[in-house]
Design a protein around this motif. Sequence first.
Motif, mmCIF file in Angstrom:
data_model
loop_
_atom_site.group_PDB
_atom_site.id
_atom_site.type_symbol
_atom_site.label_atom_id
_atom_site.label_comp_id
_atom_site.label_asym_id
_atom_site.label_seq_id
_atom_site.Cartn_x
_atom_site.Cartn_y
_atom_site.Cartn_z
ATOM 1 N N SER A 86 0.822 -1.210 0.000
ATOM 2 C CA SER A 86 0.000 0.000 0.000
ATOM 3 C C SER A 86 0.856 1.259 0.000
ATOM 4 N N SER A 87 1.969 1.247 0.730
ATOM 5 C CA SER A 87 2.820 2.435 0.779
ATOM 6 C C SER A 87 3.499 2.683 -0.564
ATOM 7 N N LEU A 88 3.902 1.612 -1.248
ATOM 8 C CA LEU A 88 4.519 1.793 -2.566
ATOM 9 C C LEU A 88 3.509 2.352 -3.567
ATOM 10 N N ALA A 89 2.289 1.792 -3.563
ATOM 11 C CA ALA A 89 1.254 2.297 -4.465
ATOM 12 C C ALA A 89 0.876 3.728 -4.109
ATOM 13 N N ALA A 90 0.758 4.010 -2.823
ATOM 14 C CA ALA A 90 0.396 5.357 -2.383
ATOM 15 C C ALA A 90 1.484 6.368 -2.746
ATOM 16 N N TYR A 91 2.740 5.958 -2.618
ATOM 17 C CA TYR A 91 3.848 6.848 -2.977
ATOM 18 C C TYR A 91 3.805 7.180 -4.461
ATOM 19 N N ALA A 92 3.482 6.175 -5.286
ATOM 20 C CA ALA A 92 3.396 6.417 -6.724
ATOM 21 C C ALA A 92 2.282 7.408 -7.046
ATOM 22 N N PHE A 93 1.125 7.236 -6.437
ATOM 23 C CA PHE A 93 -0.004 8.128 -6.708
ATOM 24 C C PHE A 93 0.212 9.522 -6.115
ATOM 25 N N ALA A 94 0.982 9.628 -5.039
ATOM 26 C CA ALA A 94 1.162 10.917 -4.371
ATOM 27 C C ALA A 94 2.329 11.725 -4.932
ATOM 28 N N GLY A 143 -4.894 -10.755 1.298
ATOM 29 C CA GLY A 143 -4.983 -9.522 2.085
ATOM 30 C C GLY A 143 -3.805 -8.587 1.926
ATOM 31 N N LEU A 144 -2.890 -8.905 0.998
ATOM 32 C CA LEU A 144 -1.694 -8.078 0.860
ATOM 33 C C LEU A 144 -1.981 -6.719 0.238
ATOM 34 N N PHE A 145 -3.048 -6.609 -0.539
ATOM 35 C CA PHE A 145 -3.412 -5.328 -1.146
ATOM 36 C C PHE A 145 -4.745 -4.862 -0.598
ATOM 37 N N ASN A 146 -4.801 -3.592 -0.226
ATOM 38 C CA ASN A 146 -6.029 -3.038 0.323
ATOM 39 C C ASN A 146 -6.210 -1.624 -0.210
ATOM 40 N N VAL A 147 -7.344 -1.378 -0.842
ATOM 41 C CA VAL A 147 -7.600 -0.062 -1.444
ATOM 42 C C VAL A 147 -7.631 1.022 -0.374
ATOM 43 N N PHE A 148 -8.243 0.722 0.770
ATOM 44 C CA PHE A 148 -8.302 1.718 1.836
ATOM 45 C C PHE A 148 -6.903 2.109 2.289
ATOM 46 N N GLY A 149 -5.989 1.136 2.356
ATOM 47 C CA GLY A 149 -4.620 1.439 2.755
ATOM 48 C C GLY A 149 -3.939 2.356 1.776
ATOM 49 N N VAL A 150 -4.167 2.136 0.484
ATOM 50 C CA VAL A 150 -3.585 3.005 -0.540
ATOM 51 C C VAL A 150 -4.132 4.418 -0.406
ATOM 52 N N PHE A 151 -5.433 4.535 -0.219
ATOM 53 C CA PHE A 151 -6.054 5.861 -0.077
ATOM 54 C C PHE A 151 -5.550 6.560 1.189
ATOM 55 N N LEU A 152 -5.512 5.836 2.303
ATOM 56 C CA LEU A 152 -5.071 6.421 3.568
ATOM 57 C C LEU A 152 -3.659 6.962 3.464
ATOM 58 N N LEU A 153 -2.729 6.153 2.963
ATOM 59 C CA LEU A 153 -1.328 6.571 2.902
ATOM 60 C C LEU A 153 -1.101 7.613 1.816
ATOM 61 N N ARG A 154 -1.843 7.520 0.718
ATOM 62 C CA ARG A 154 -1.706 8.528 -0.336
ATOM 63 C C ARG A 154 -2.074 9.914 0.194
ATOM 64 N N GLN A 155 -3.172 9.994 0.940
ATOM 65 C CA GLN A 155 -3.569 11.267 1.525
ATOM 66 C C GLN A 155 -2.537 11.751 2.535
ATOM 67 N N PHE A 156 -1.967 10.817 3.283
ATOM 68 C CA PHE A 156 -0.947 11.196 4.268
ATOM 69 C C PHE A 156 0.323 11.690 3.567
ATOM 70 N N PHE A 157 0.748 10.987 2.510
ATOM 71 C CA PHE A 157 1.958 11.387 1.789
ATOM 72 C C PHE A 157 1.784 12.760 1.152
#
Length: 272
Positions: A86-94, A143-157
């Motif tokens: 989730s952090s890698l995906a969120a970092y890419a989107f952010a 359970g390794l990928f979670n959309v909510f986790g990507v959204f949460l960390l993307r907003q945080f990043f």
Amino acid sequence: MKKNYRIWIYLSLVIAIIATIGPFIWMFLTSIKTYEEAIKIPPSILPEITQWINYKIVLDKFPFIQLYFNTFVVVLGVVVGQIIVSSLAAYAFARLEFPFKKILFVIVLSLLMIPGQIFLIPHYNIMIALKSTNTLRALIIPGLFNVFGVFLLRQFFMGIPKELDEAAMIDGCNRFQIYYKIIMPLAKPGLVALAIVTSLNTWKSLMWPIIVNRSMEKMTLSAGLAFLIGEHTTYYEQVMAGAVISVLPMIVIFIFFQKQIVEGIASTGIKG
């Protein structure tokens, strides 16, 4: 006027607290009742006869040490996997710029509107292909990928100033070094919040473990306790005793880390 306003606020908070902890109190009180009291209508709040033996019966029926071990292994695997993925995906989107980024992010978010039950059959087919049915891997991999986790960390990043990235690039850091040396340490509250929410959701997961695993040795706590529900007769006092045993660790974790959960969730609204 202000005094009356405060009274209504406090009254609303008291009602919310009762509604929150009421089920847990009822669960504990039922766990020390006799079978007759547990099914009595109208129900009684306090037990007439305290029966602690329900806990001994449940502990004798199920291999709780194995169930706890399985649950902790699954929770740890899912939490670590989700934080990484989730952090890698969120970092890419952010932080990264690539074609159709906004459209792809909307598509990812749209998965939140799809009921999780739709993915049960595809997940099961994947586990069969991987020869992972009736294993702990089958409880971790989906359970390794979670959309909510990507959204949460993307907003945080996105709440972390981009000037830090630029300063790091001037010092010779590449994108990956910026990710794990700068972004990840600064996003610790969001990571902790994601870890706790993921732990709670994984701990209470019921449907998937029952579907993909067959033997009690590969069950998690929630799935194992489901076998307390009998085909003809259900001893509700034993079910509640098992529920109390299984839920205690999560209550303790939530009590100690509730500040991090609130901080992590609140931080997602810093920048959209």
